[in-house]
Write an enzyme that holds these catalytic residues in place. Structure first.
Site, PDB file in Angstrom:
ATOM      1  N   CYS A  75       0.490 -50.878   9.361  1.00 26.27           N
ATOM      2  CA  CYS A  75       0.643 -49.343   9.009  1.00 26.27           C
ATOM      3  C   CYS A  75       0.956 -49.302   7.318  1.00 26.27           C
ATOM      4  O   CYS A  75       1.769 -49.944   6.749  1.00 26.27           O
ATOM      5  CB  CYS A  75       1.726 -48.875   9.765  1.00 26.27           C
ATOM      6  SG  CYS A  75       2.438 -47.177   9.208  1.00 26.27           S
ATOM      7  N   GLU A  76       0.046 -48.607   6.785  1.00 24.35           N
ATOM      8  CA  GLU A  76       0.398 -48.436   5.019  1.00 24.35           C
ATOM      9  C   GLU A  76       1.828 -47.560   4.770  1.00 24.35           C
ATOM     10  O   GLU A  76       2.183 -47.624   3.671  1.00 24.35           O
ATOM     11  CB  GLU A  76      -0.824 -47.851   4.272  1.00 24.35           C
ATOM     12  CG  GLU A  76      -1.177 -46.538   4.742  1.00 24.35           C
ATOM     13  CD  GLU A  76      -2.466 -46.058   4.212  1.00 24.35           C
ATOM     14  OE1 GLU A  76      -2.335 -44.837   3.617  1.00 24.35           O
ATOM     15  OE2 GLU A  76      -3.336 -46.785   3.889  1.00 24.35           O
ATOM     16  N   HIS A  77       2.118 -47.066   5.884  1.00 23.11           N
ATOM     17  CA  HIS A  77       3.466 -45.930   5.629  1.00 23.11           C
ATOM     18  C   HIS A  77       4.678 -46.946   5.499  1.00 23.11           C
ATOM     19  O   HIS A  77       5.663 -46.623   4.782  1.00 23.11           O
ATOM     20  CB  HIS A  77       3.406 -45.131   6.617  1.00 23.11           C
ATOM     21  CG  HIS A  77       2.465 -43.761   6.360  1.00 23.11           C
ATOM     22  ND1 HIS A  77       2.033 -42.951   7.480  1.00 23.11           N
ATOM     23  CD2 HIS A  77       1.819 -43.534   5.304  1.00 23.11           C
ATOM     24  CE1 HIS A  77       0.974 -42.373   6.720  1.00 23.11           C
ATOM     25  NE2 HIS A  77       0.908 -42.823   5.607  1.00 23.11           N
ATOM     26  N   HIS A  78       4.591 -47.851   6.544  1.00 19.37           N
ATOM     27  CA  HIS A  78       5.980 -48.583   6.744  1.00 19.37           C
ATOM     28  C   HIS A  78       5.669 -50.129   6.667  1.00 19.37           C
ATOM     29  O   HIS A  78       6.739 -50.910   6.574  1.00 19.37           O
ATOM     30  CB  HIS A  78       6.413 -48.184   8.277  1.00 19.37           C
ATOM     31  CG  HIS A  78       6.901 -46.730   8.225  1.00 19.37           C
ATOM     32  ND1 HIS A  78       6.006 -46.208   9.062  1.00 19.37           N
ATOM     33  CD2 HIS A  78       7.885 -46.176   7.913  1.00 19.37           C
ATOM     34  CE1 HIS A  78       6.555 -44.748   9.183  1.00 19.37           C
ATOM     35  NE2 HIS A  78       7.621 -44.866   8.408  1.00 19.37           N
ATOM     36  N   GLN A 116      -4.507 -45.656  11.309  1.00 12.57           N
ATOM     37  CA  GLN A 116      -5.576 -45.801  12.566  1.00 12.57           C
ATOM     38  C   GLN A 116      -6.687 -45.000  12.309  1.00 12.57           C
ATOM     39  O   GLN A 116      -7.729 -45.397  12.546  1.00 12.57           O
ATOM     40  CB  GLN A 116      -4.905 -45.711  13.715  1.00 12.57           C
ATOM     41  CG  GLN A 116      -5.670 -45.969  14.802  1.00 12.57           C
ATOM     42  CD  GLN A 116      -4.953 -45.670  16.219  1.00 12.57           C
ATOM     43  OE1 GLN A 116      -3.605 -46.166  16.257  1.00 12.57           O
ATOM     44  NE2 GLN A 116      -5.618 -45.460  17.250  1.00 12.57           N
ATOM     45  N   HIS A 144       1.969 -48.696  17.941  1.00 15.42           N
ATOM     46  CA  HIS A 144       2.330 -48.509  16.583  1.00 15.42           C
ATOM     47  C   HIS A 144       3.962 -49.162  16.576  1.00 15.42           C
ATOM     48  O   HIS A 144       5.114 -48.299  16.895  1.00 15.42           O
ATOM     49  CB  HIS A 144       2.323 -47.500  15.767  1.00 15.42           C
ATOM     50  CG  HIS A 144       0.707 -47.125  15.395  1.00 15.42           C
ATOM     51  ND1 HIS A 144       0.320 -47.000  14.246  1.00 15.42           N
ATOM     52  CD2 HIS A 144      -0.007 -46.840  16.232  1.00 15.42           C
ATOM     53  CE1 HIS A 144      -1.045 -46.757  14.289  1.00 15.42           C
ATOM     54  NE2 HIS A 144      -1.241 -46.525  15.507  1.00 15.42           N
ATOM     55  N   CYS A 146       5.972 -48.841  14.200  1.00 11.24           N
ATOM     56  CA  CYS A 146       6.765 -47.918  13.314  1.00 11.24           C
ATOM     57  C   CYS A 146       7.434 -46.778  14.225  1.00 11.24           C
ATOM     58  O   CYS A 146       8.131 -46.259  13.922  1.00 11.24           O
ATOM     59  CB  CYS A 146       6.017 -47.330  12.271  1.00 11.24           C
ATOM     60  SG  CYS A 146       4.335 -46.491  12.544  1.00 11.24           S
TER      61      CYS A 146
END
Length: 186
Positions: A75-78, A116, A144, A146
């Site tokens: 995940c590019e956010h976390h 995703q 996920h 996250c």
């Protein structure tokens, strides 16, 4: 990939969370993570062109489905993993890709910091662009971390994304055929 910079960053991260980077169990962790990142981020700046350009001429243009393709991404956010399975359905336009090439296509786009929704679109766009399919449908089901281990903490929650392009956009019966063959209720 800058291995030394990754090692420095991980050492700083270990220190920042209050651990001792010289502790026996952590001494080699920066090196292990740098090597791991080389593998799990191998898709950065890559496309599936090389994989999908290896195709075979066919006489019929019947539906092709490759289902349950396992993948792992970050995940590019976390920078936590998400994982699951991808399903690809396409209608050829005189040529088909080798089945392993569809798996490699998923890998190329999964092996980078990713969303995703974007992963689903990139796989479908690559099949249209590099294979010249008449249409494509991509469905991804993923879990996920996250959402599992932080934030809402809901293990087992699955996210499903789908995209359609080409003849799948206007042919509802073709879309229903794909869902039926995958055993998915539409």
């Amino acid at each position: 990939m800058n291995q030394e910079k990754i090692k420095e960053a991980i050492t700083m991260l270990i220190e920042a969370v209050g651990e001792d980077p010289n502790r026996e169990g952590l001494v080699e962790t920066p090196d292990r993570i740098a090597r791991m990142y080389t593998e799990i981020f191998a898709g950065i700046n890559q496309t599936a062109e090389e994989h999908l350009s290896k195709s075979f001429t066919i006489d019929s243009n019947d539906l092709v489905i490759e289902r349950d393709i396992p993948f792992y991404s970050m995940c590019e956010h976390h920078f936590l993993p998400f994982y699951g399975k991808a399903h690809i359905a396409y209608v050829p336009n005189g040529k088909v890709a080798g089945l392993s090439k569809l798996v490699r296509t998923v890998d190329v786009y999964a092996k980078k910091p990713q969303l995703q929704e974007k992963l689903t679109a990139e796989i479908g766009e690559a099949i249209m662009k590099y294979l010249g399919a008449q249409g494509v449908m991509v469905i991804i089901e993923a879990e996920h971390l996250c959402m599992n281990m932080r934030g809402v903490k809901r293990p087992g929650t699955k996210t499903v994304t789908a995209m359609k392009d080409g003849i799948f956009k206007d042919d509802r019966s073709l879309v229903e055929d794909v869902y039926n063959l995958l055993g998915i209720r539409a």
